[in-house]
Design an enzyme around this catalytic site. Structure first.
Site, PDB file in Angstrom:
ATOM      1  N   GLY A  43     -12.840 -46.774  47.433  1.00  0.00           N
ATOM      2  CA  GLY A  43     -13.585 -46.062  48.478  1.00  0.00           C
ATOM      3  C   GLY A  43     -14.600 -47.046  49.052  1.00  0.00           C
ATOM      4  O   GLY A  43     -15.392 -47.622  48.291  1.00  0.00           O
ATOM      5  N   ARG A  60     -12.040 -45.091  61.228  1.00  0.00           N
ATOM      6  CA  ARG A  60     -10.599 -45.059  61.476  1.00  0.00           C
ATOM      7  C   ARG A  60     -10.335 -44.867  62.968  1.00  0.00           C
ATOM      8  O   ARG A  60     -10.918 -43.983  63.611  1.00  0.00           O
ATOM      9  CB  ARG A  60      -9.952 -43.913  60.677  1.00  0.00           C
ATOM     10  CG  ARG A  60      -9.874 -44.193  59.195  1.00  0.00           C
ATOM     11  CD  ARG A  60      -8.511 -43.813  58.594  1.00  0.00           C
ATOM     12  NE  ARG A  60      -8.077 -42.472  58.962  1.00  0.00           N
ATOM     13  CZ  ARG A  60      -8.398 -41.374  58.252  1.00  0.00           C
ATOM     14  NH1 ARG A  60      -9.153 -41.464  57.184  1.00  0.00           N
ATOM     15  NH2 ARG A  60      -7.946 -40.197  58.612  1.00  0.00           N
ATOM     16  N   ARG A 118     -15.102 -62.477  59.732  1.00  0.00           N
ATOM     17  CA  ARG A 118     -13.929 -63.082  60.366  1.00  0.00           C
ATOM     18  C   ARG A 118     -12.819 -63.354  59.360  1.00  0.00           C
ATOM     19  O   ARG A 118     -12.077 -64.336  59.509  1.00  0.00           O
ATOM     20  CB  ARG A 118     -14.317 -64.396  61.024  1.00  0.00           C
ATOM     21  CG  ARG A 118     -15.439 -64.320  62.059  1.00  0.00           C
ATOM     22  CD  ARG A 118     -15.639 -65.705  62.649  1.00  0.00           C
ATOM     23  NE  ARG A 118     -16.860 -65.855  63.419  1.00  0.00           N
ATOM     24  CZ  ARG A 118     -16.994 -65.552  64.701  1.00  0.00           C
ATOM     25  NH1 ARG A 118     -15.975 -65.035  65.356  1.00  0.00           N
ATOM     26  NH2 ARG A 118     -18.141 -65.745  65.318  1.00  0.00           N
ATOM     27  N   GLY A 167     -14.524 -56.823  53.115  1.00  0.00           N
ATOM     28  CA  GLY A 167     -15.620 -56.529  54.038  1.00  0.00           C
ATOM     29  C   GLY A 167     -16.725 -55.713  53.369  1.00  0.00           C
ATOM     30  O   GLY A 167     -17.910 -55.885  53.678  1.00  0.00           O
ATOM     31  N   ASP A 168     -16.321 -54.820  52.458  1.00  0.00           N
ATOM     32  CA  ASP A 168     -17.316 -53.988  51.767  1.00  0.00           C
ATOM     33  C   ASP A 168     -18.147 -54.837  50.808  1.00  0.00           C
ATOM     34  O   ASP A 168     -19.366 -54.667  50.703  1.00  0.00           O
ATOM     35  CB  ASP A 168     -16.617 -52.851  51.015  1.00  0.00           C
ATOM     36  CG  ASP A 168     -15.654 -52.099  51.918  1.00  0.00           C
ATOM     37  OD1 ASP A 168     -15.979 -51.918  53.106  1.00  0.00           O
ATOM     38  OD2 ASP A 168     -14.569 -51.718  51.441  1.00  0.00           O
ATOM     39  N   ALA A 211     -10.398 -64.754  56.798  1.00  0.00           N
ATOM     40  CA  ALA A 211     -10.226 -66.103  56.245  1.00  0.00           C
ATOM     41  C   ALA A 211     -10.920 -67.177  57.078  1.00  0.00           C
ATOM     42  O   ALA A 211     -10.904 -68.349  56.713  1.00  0.00           O
ATOM     43  CB  ALA A 211      -8.743 -66.417  56.115  1.00  0.00           C
TER      44      ALA A 211
HETATM   45  P1  ADP Z   1     -12.925 -56.454  56.483  1.00  0.00           P
HETATM   46  O1  ADP Z   1     -12.390 -56.255  55.085  1.00  0.00           O
HETATM   47  O2  ADP Z   1     -14.082 -55.569  56.831  1.00  0.00           O
HETATM   48  O3  ADP Z   1     -11.857 -56.521  57.545  1.00  0.00           O
HETATM   49  P2  ADP Z   1     -12.951 -59.348  56.418  1.00  0.00           P
HETATM   50  O4  ADP Z   1     -11.483 -59.330  56.143  1.00  0.00           O
HETATM   51  O5  ADP Z   1     -13.423 -60.080  57.620  1.00  0.00           O
HETATM   52  O6  ADP Z   1     -13.592 -57.898  56.450  1.00  0.00           O
HETATM   53  O7  ADP Z   1     -13.627 -59.983  55.115  1.00  0.00           O
HETATM   54  C1  ADP Z   1     -15.031 -60.037  54.952  1.00  0.00           C
HETATM   55  C2  ADP Z   1     -15.449 -61.411  54.515  1.00  0.00           C
HETATM   56  O8  ADP Z   1     -14.817 -61.765  53.276  1.00  0.00           O
HETATM   57  C3  ADP Z   1     -15.068 -62.517  55.492  1.00  0.00           C
HETATM   58  O9  ADP Z   1     -16.049 -62.648  56.509  1.00  0.00           O
HETATM   59  C4  ADP Z   1     -15.003 -63.723  54.561  1.00  0.00           C
HETATM   60  O10 ADP Z   1     -16.298 -64.224  54.308  1.00  0.00           O
HETATM   61  C5  ADP Z   1     -14.452 -63.131  53.273  1.00  0.00           C
HETATM   62  N1  ADP Z   1     -12.975 -63.222  53.249  1.00  0.00           N
HETATM   63  C6  ADP Z   1     -12.082 -62.262  53.557  1.00  0.00           C
HETATM   64  N2  ADP Z   1     -10.807 -62.703  53.442  1.00  0.00           N
HETATM   65  C7  ADP Z   1     -10.890 -63.989  53.035  1.00  0.00           C
HETATM   66  C8  ADP Z   1      -9.933 -65.031  52.718  1.00  0.00           C
HETATM   67  N3  ADP Z   1      -8.608 -64.818  52.799  1.00  0.00           N
HETATM   68  N4  ADP Z   1     -10.408 -66.239  52.350  1.00  0.00           N
HETATM   69  C9  ADP Z   1     -11.734 -66.471  52.253  1.00  0.00           C
HETATM   70  N5  ADP Z   1     -12.676 -65.555  52.530  1.00  0.00           N
HETATM   71  C10 ADP Z   1     -12.278 -64.326  52.916  1.00  0.00           C
END
Ligand code: ADP
Length: 317
Positions: A36, A169, A227, A258-259, A229
């Protein structure tokens, strides 16, 4: 001024062990993993050393006990998690496809997660809180609106602050009421943490710099852009831009990144760290979390994140 709190769905996640499409034939599933979005956020917030609490509802069952035990063990205030005598704990069954997209079977709307209420314990937690983090995912729960409104009024009256993760959502944004609540949070939040397209939805425009400036032109003094990766960037109202490259990790399970990012960033800022340091911890928390199966299994303590930062190179772009 008191703990950081959030409001919303506490779930378990049950995930497929292999990649593929859907659940139409018997497959091997693992779990339950505590989950969650608000629970993941508050768990990371507490683990890194921030004072943290959550308002939510679980069932009188093992799925609920798994969640409460985890959050309590990690240092979160669980006094405002109520137990529904009638409904089971909410759940999400997840299977990743080969392209990284996911198939879900949710049980939220008719679960304990949807029974959250402004209980005396919830009022008491709000009354001693210093920061409210609103998760857009909670907009899917009808009863959450009243609690969020009460918390906004009470916490701002005490001089507390508000952050907003606009992870609403998409299909809900078609409803005028949801759009109005979304717009209100964008207007009043001190910190906004969008990822991907959420920035453009929140700002109502398409170019990144314009959209960020539009948000900073309201109440927000900081916008933290996630952002994936590619790392993250914080923009401040006084014109600073702080970029943080991603850590180079193997992505096993991106759910919850993201959380965890948000939980670490909010906790570190509230502990008084400068933006650069908070952002490094947030990036590390997001990256570390994607290396573990399960939505909050990779959330880290400050010591674990320090070790992760020392051991993990940055991704070269
Ligand atoms: P959400 O889950 O809200 O879509 P993100 O996917 O952007 O958020 O992930 C949040 C943060 O986690 C990113 O800004 C980055 O710092 C880290 N992160 C997420 N995915 C990766 C990854 N594959 N490699 C390295 N850091 C990651």
């Amino acid at each position: 001024l008191g703990p950081t709190i959030t409001i919303g769905e506490i779930l378990v996640e049950i995930m497929a062990t292999d990649r593929g499409a859907g659940f139409l034939e018997p497959i091997t599933l693992i779990g339950p993993y505590p989950s969650g979005a608000p629970a993941i956020f508050i768990d990371q917030c507490a683990r890194i050393g921030g004072s943290a609490g959550i308002i939510g509802c679980v069932g009188n069952d093992d799925f609920g006990r798994v969640n409460v035990a985890r959050l309590r063990a990690d240092g979160a205030d669980v006094s405002a998690i109520s137990t529904s005598p009638e409904f089971p704990t909410g759940s999400a069954f997840v299977r990743y496809r080969h392209d990284g997209s996911r198939d879900f079977v949710f049980n939220i709307a008719r679960s304990a997660a949807a029974q959250i209420d402004l209980t005396p314990a919830a009022r008491a937690l709000i009354a001693r809180s210093g920061h409210l983090h609103v998760m857009g995912t909670a907009f899917a729960i009808p009863g959450a609106a009243r609690i969020i409104e009460h918390a906004i009024t009470a916490i701002t009256a005490r001089g507390g602050s508000i952050s907003f993760d606009p992870n609403v959502r998409k299909e809900l944004l078609g409803q005028a009421e949801t759009r109005a609540r979304f717009a209100r949070l964008v207007d009043i939040a001190d910190l906004i943490l969008p990822s991907g397209e959420e920035l453009f939805v929140a700002a109502g425009m398409e170019a990144e710099s314009e959209a960020v400036q539009a948000l900073l032109g309201r109440n927000a003094s900081e916008v933290a852009l996630k952002r994936g990766a590619d790392g993250s960037t914080v923009f401040t109202r006084d014109g600073r831009r702080i970029d943080c490259p991603a850590f180079a990790v193997e992505e096993i399970d991106p759910t919850g990144a993201g959380d965890c990012f948000g939980g670490a960033y909010v906790a570190c800022r509230r502990l008084g760290m400068p933006i650069e340091q908070a952002l490094t911890y947030a990036n590390a928390a997001g990256a570390r979390n994607v290396t573990a199966k399960g939505p909050m299994e990779g959330a880290g303590t400050r010591a674990e994140l320090d070790a992760f930062i020392a051991a993990t190179p940055e991704r070269r772009t």
